[in-house]
Design a protein around this motif. Structure first.
Motif, PDB file in Angstrom:
ATOM      1  N   TYR A 128       3.928   1.629  -1.033  1.00 54.37           N
ATOM      2  CA  TYR A 128       4.732   1.808  -2.235  1.00 54.37           C
ATOM      3  C   TYR A 128       3.874   2.133  -3.449  1.00 54.37           C
ATOM      4  O   TYR A 128       4.174   3.043  -4.201  1.00 54.37           O
ATOM      5  CB  TYR A 128       5.564   0.557  -2.516  1.00 54.37           C
ATOM      6  CG  TYR A 128       6.609   0.781  -3.586  1.00 54.37           C
ATOM      7  CD1 TYR A 128       7.864   1.274  -3.256  1.00 54.37           C
ATOM      8  CD2 TYR A 128       6.339   0.519  -4.921  1.00 54.37           C
ATOM      9  CE1 TYR A 128       8.816   1.511  -4.223  1.00 54.37           C
ATOM     10  CE2 TYR A 128       7.292   0.751  -5.899  1.00 54.37           C
ATOM     11  CZ  TYR A 128       8.532   1.240  -5.546  1.00 54.37           C
ATOM     12  OH  TYR A 128       9.462   1.475  -6.510  1.00 54.37           O
ATOM     13  N   PHE A 129       2.799   1.377  -3.642  1.00 53.05           N
ATOM     14  CA  PHE A 129       2.059   1.504  -4.891  1.00 53.05           C
ATOM     15  C   PHE A 129       0.843   2.410  -4.790  1.00 53.05           C
ATOM     16  O   PHE A 129       0.458   3.044  -5.752  1.00 53.05           O
ATOM     17  CB  PHE A 129       1.591   0.136  -5.378  1.00 53.05           C
ATOM     18  CG  PHE A 129       2.676  -0.640  -6.052  1.00 53.05           C
ATOM     19  CD1 PHE A 129       3.191  -0.215  -7.265  1.00 53.05           C
ATOM     20  CD2 PHE A 129       3.173  -1.787  -5.483  1.00 53.05           C
ATOM     21  CE1 PHE A 129       4.185  -0.918  -7.905  1.00 53.05           C
ATOM     22  CE2 PHE A 129       4.172  -2.502  -6.111  1.00 53.05           C
ATOM     23  CZ  PHE A 129       4.677  -2.067  -7.325  1.00 53.05           C
ATOM     24  N   LYS A 130       0.184   2.428  -3.643  1.00 54.56           N
ATOM     25  CA  LYS A 130      -1.123   3.067  -3.630  1.00 54.56           C
ATOM     26  C   LYS A 130      -1.138   4.431  -2.975  1.00 54.56           C
ATOM     27  O   LYS A 130      -2.094   5.162  -3.126  1.00 54.56           O
ATOM     28  CB  LYS A 130      -2.140   2.142  -2.944  1.00 54.56           C
ATOM     29  CG  LYS A 130      -2.260   0.819  -3.677  1.00 54.56           C
ATOM     30  CD  LYS A 130      -3.444   0.062  -3.187  1.00 54.56           C
ATOM     31  CE  LYS A 130      -4.319  -0.361  -4.330  1.00 54.56           C
ATOM     32  NZ  LYS A 130      -5.537  -1.000  -3.847  1.00 54.56           N
ATOM     33  N   ASN A 177       0.824  -1.209   0.000  1.00 57.32           N
ATOM     34  CA  ASN A 177       0.000   0.000   0.000  1.00 57.32           C
ATOM     35  C   ASN A 177       0.858   1.258   0.000  1.00 57.32           C
ATOM     36  O   ASN A 177       0.594   2.197  -0.729  1.00 57.32           O
ATOM     37  CB  ASN A 177      -0.931   0.014   1.218  1.00 57.32           C
ATOM     38  CG  ASN A 177      -2.140  -0.871   0.991  1.00 57.32           C
ATOM     39  OD1 ASN A 177      -2.436  -1.243  -0.141  1.00 57.32           O
ATOM     40  ND2 ASN A 177      -2.830  -1.213   2.064  1.00 57.32           N
TER      41      ASN A 177
END
Lengths: 294, 409
Positions: free
Chosen positions: A251-253, A249
């Motif tokens: 890192y990506f979201k 979460n």
């Protein structure tokens, strides 16, 4: 002269290993290096504002420490149950007549299924609109399927433990069974002749021979469960959540500024894994030595 | 021995050789930002456009692979190749390429909006400004409405592709839905365990929280000027207390949330929850056609506002085929493509172009499209439409939600 020769041999060995070694060096060491760099705010695809250790400071916030504790707990329970169950089943299988042993290959189903498929199996069986709840409803245990007690997503990780035990026990059986097959059955027969019960045969004859392989299995399963993503993503809780989900979460979201924190968490997880292996093998070795003294 | 070493060196050099070759195919004389549209079209003829887009919607994929691909080939001689990839992944890829100074990328056109667009633009990973170079943008687009993306100025670095609006879903046979946020609180108390929302930072769950933020703190207008920390600090506690009041009556007593909108769809389809939500107004209808939802499923909106946004296409800074990307972006904004996209059998995505810019016959064609019984008519959606919040609020809300609602109390 001789040292020159050995240097030459070492060089040759390294060159021969390079098809394996180079990808390892580039992918693993490179990846780890990049993670460390990004956790400190270097080599990011944007400008890092803030101090060198900000990522680590954020990674040690109370809720992430809670995630850390929860990941350790789920890993401990799953790996412990799998190893215990696997050892017992392997022993039972080993005592079966040859023909029945052949039939018992069904236990390998769990080995073949990918983790994500196991998570789906658990979902289909155990959700409140799932298979088991429907059976409970049809047998009249509950008034509506929704009254069935929440096994998944209840905040205690039971769903994940179920999935991991289903997936990992066959792995332990496989390892333990291959050790037992090399063992002399007369050891057990002798013990029985001297009047040992089934329990003491298991604990005093079988288990000492399985010790090494069970320790290895435990380390592998513990560390895998500690860091894995797929099963928590499908059957994991929201809070506390497993570390892998938190990292994903972050890192990506979430916003880019969270990336050093995500990387710092990965570095800390790696350090913990190394530390765990060292500590565990030491303890296991000491326990083994004390056993021999007795 | 030597042969092995040579082989290793050759292997190491391989990627750089490949890079050189692709650079040579580029024509340095052509500048897409200054050439005329005819020149852009002729430069694009015979080329391949790689369109990187989220691949999780089967009907969207099919529309691109059939209608768009065929039309682009016959009209402009351009082949479209669709590459499925999550936005977060290609954003990552582009930022890394920008960082590494890679001048020749592999992506020509992106499907993007909101946070992802902001990340890319802030880091100089986009080509442009190009919007005003495309004829269809100039002719059919309301440039004020399409001028910001989650409150972030677009400045011509992306062009609108479609429009989405937040709707809720219920099943007429199962329940009567609430009409607004205060009504929702009463509804969950009467139906404990039958409502939940996807866990932010999931896109849909995060949008639900933003709508609750508007509804519990006096509307959207105050937030549109940009991020105001003091305003956020005064207003956010009202939102947290509302969401925490919902929490004990949520699915699993709020101890767990579905991780994605897809998970919530499944819970709704299986009857574990009685209300669902989607950022696509035609979602309910397509689920009925798919056979996942019963025919009695229906979409509805809350009277205290329903967020809408545009989704866009953008061109990376290192796109190998800028001309082709421009032609495709322009075609996607044409009334023909927008009409085809609106038809529920094709995709059912709302048009990004302003219908008032069309002549009456064309406008009529749009109004005549049958969106299905489960879909709200466009004017009903327009009545309650409210714009998206500026992006800094989004991060603050997601962070605050985790702190005060997920782990709070």
């Amino acid at each position: 002269m001789s040292s020159e020769g050995s240097n030459h041999n070492l060089f040759r060995a390294l060159v021969r290993l390079s098809p394996l070694g180079l990808p390892f060096l580039v992918l693993f060491v490179g990846g780890l290096g990049l993670a460390v760099a990004q956790s400190l705010g270097w080599l990011l695809p944007f400008e890092h504002q803030g101090a060198l250790l900000d990522g680590y400071r954020a990674a040690l916030k109370p809720h992430l420490l809670a995630s850390f504790g929860f990941s350790m707990l789920v890993a401990l329970v799953s790996a412990g149950l799998s190893v215990g169950l696997g050892a017992v089943v392997a022993f039972v299988l080993w005592k079966l007549p040859y023909r029945l042993q052949q039939l018992s290959v069904v236990y390998k189903v769990g080995l073949i299924l990918p983790h994500i498929a196991v998570a789906f199996v658990i979902l289909v069986l155990w959700t409140q609109s799932g298979f088991i709840a429907s059976i409970g409803y049809h047998l009249g245990f509950v008034k509506t399927p929704a009254d069935f007690p929440a096994v998944l997503f209840a905040g205690n990780g039971v769903g994940m433990v179920l999935a991991y035990v289903y997936k990992e026990t066959p792995f332990v059986i496989l390892l333990a069974f291959s050790v037992l097959q090399r063992m002399d059955p007369r050891l057990v027969q002798t013990a029985r002749m001297f009047g040992a019960s089934e329990l003491s045969v298991f604990f005093r004859v079988i288990l000492p021979r399985l010790r090494a392989v069970l320790h290895t299995a435990f380390i592998i399963l513990y560390l895998y469960t500690f860091g894995a993503f797929d099963i928590p993503f499908l059957v994991g809780e929201s809070a506390p959540s497993m570390l892998s989900i938190e990292v994903y979460n972050l890192y990506f979201k979430r916003d880019l500024v969270n990336r050093p924190t995500a990387m710092a968490m990965l570095v800390l997880m790696f350090l913990f894994s190394v530390f765990f292996i060292v500590l565990y093998t030491r303890i296991a070795k000491r326990m083994g030595q004390e056993e021999r003294k007795l | 021995m030597k042969r092995v070493l040579l082989l290793i060196i050759a292997l190491l050099l391989l990627p750089s050789c490949a890079g050189d070759e692709t650079v040579q195919t580029q024509q340095p004389s052509f500048d897409p930002l200054t050439s005329s549209w005819e020149e852009v079209q002729s430069a694009a003829r015979g080329s391949v456009v790689r369109f990187y887009m989220y691949g999780g919607f089967a009907h969207t994929n099919k529309w691109i692979d059939t209608y768009v691909t065929a039309e682009m080939l016959t009209r402009y001689g351009v082949s479209v190749v669709r590459e499925p990839m999550d936005a977060s992944v290609f954003v990552n890829k582009l930022l890394t390429e920008k960082q590494a100074g890679r001048e020749e990328g592999s992506i020509d056109l992106l499907w993007v909006n909101g946070e992802n667009f902001k990340k890319l633009k802030q880091n100089g990973a986009l080509f442009g400004p190009y919007a005003e170079r495309t004829p269809n943008f100039l002719r059919f687009m309301d440039s004020t409405l399409a001028g910001t993306d989650f409150g972030y100025p677009v400045e011509g670095f992306e062009t609108p592709f479609g429009q989405a609006q937040f709707v809720y879903e219920y099943d007429k046979a199962r329940t009567a839905p609430p009409q607004d946020f205060p009504g929702l609180l009463a509804w969950v108390k009467a139906h404990p365990g039958k409502f939940t929302y996807p866990q932010p930072p999931d896109f849909t769950g995060s949008a639900f929280v933003r709508q609750a933020f508007y509804a519990t703190t006096g509307g959207h207008a105050q937030y549109l000027a940009g991020f105001d920390q003091a305003l956020f600090d005064t207003n956010a506690p009202k939102l947290w207390s509302y969401l925490n009041a919902l929490k004990p009556y949520l699915w699993q007593q709020g101890k767990a949330y579905p991780k994605s909108a897809g998970d919530l769809d499944t819970l709704f389809a299986r009857g574990e929850v009685d209300l669902n939500m989607s950022y696509h107004p035609l979602h309910t209808q397509s689920k009925i056609l798919e056979g996942t939802y019963p025919d009695t499923a229906q979409s509805f909106v809350f009277m205290d506002g329903s967020i809408f946004n545009f989704h866009f296409t953008a061109i990376p800074f290192n796109a190998p085929n800028v001309a082709g990307a421009l032609v495709l972006a322009n075609f996607l904004m044409s009334p023909e493509a927008q009409l085809s996209k609106l038809k529920p059998d094709n995709w059912g995505d709302f048009p990004a172009i302003s219908l008032t810019s069309l002549d009456p016959a064309d406008r009529d064609a749009f109004n005549k499209v049958d969106l299905g019984a489960a879909t709200l008519p466009a004017h009903k959606l327009a009545e309650v439409a409210v714009p998206e919040i500026p992006a800094p609020y989004l991060e603050a809300l997601e962070k605050g939600w985790e702190e005060h609602v997920l782990r709070g109390q």
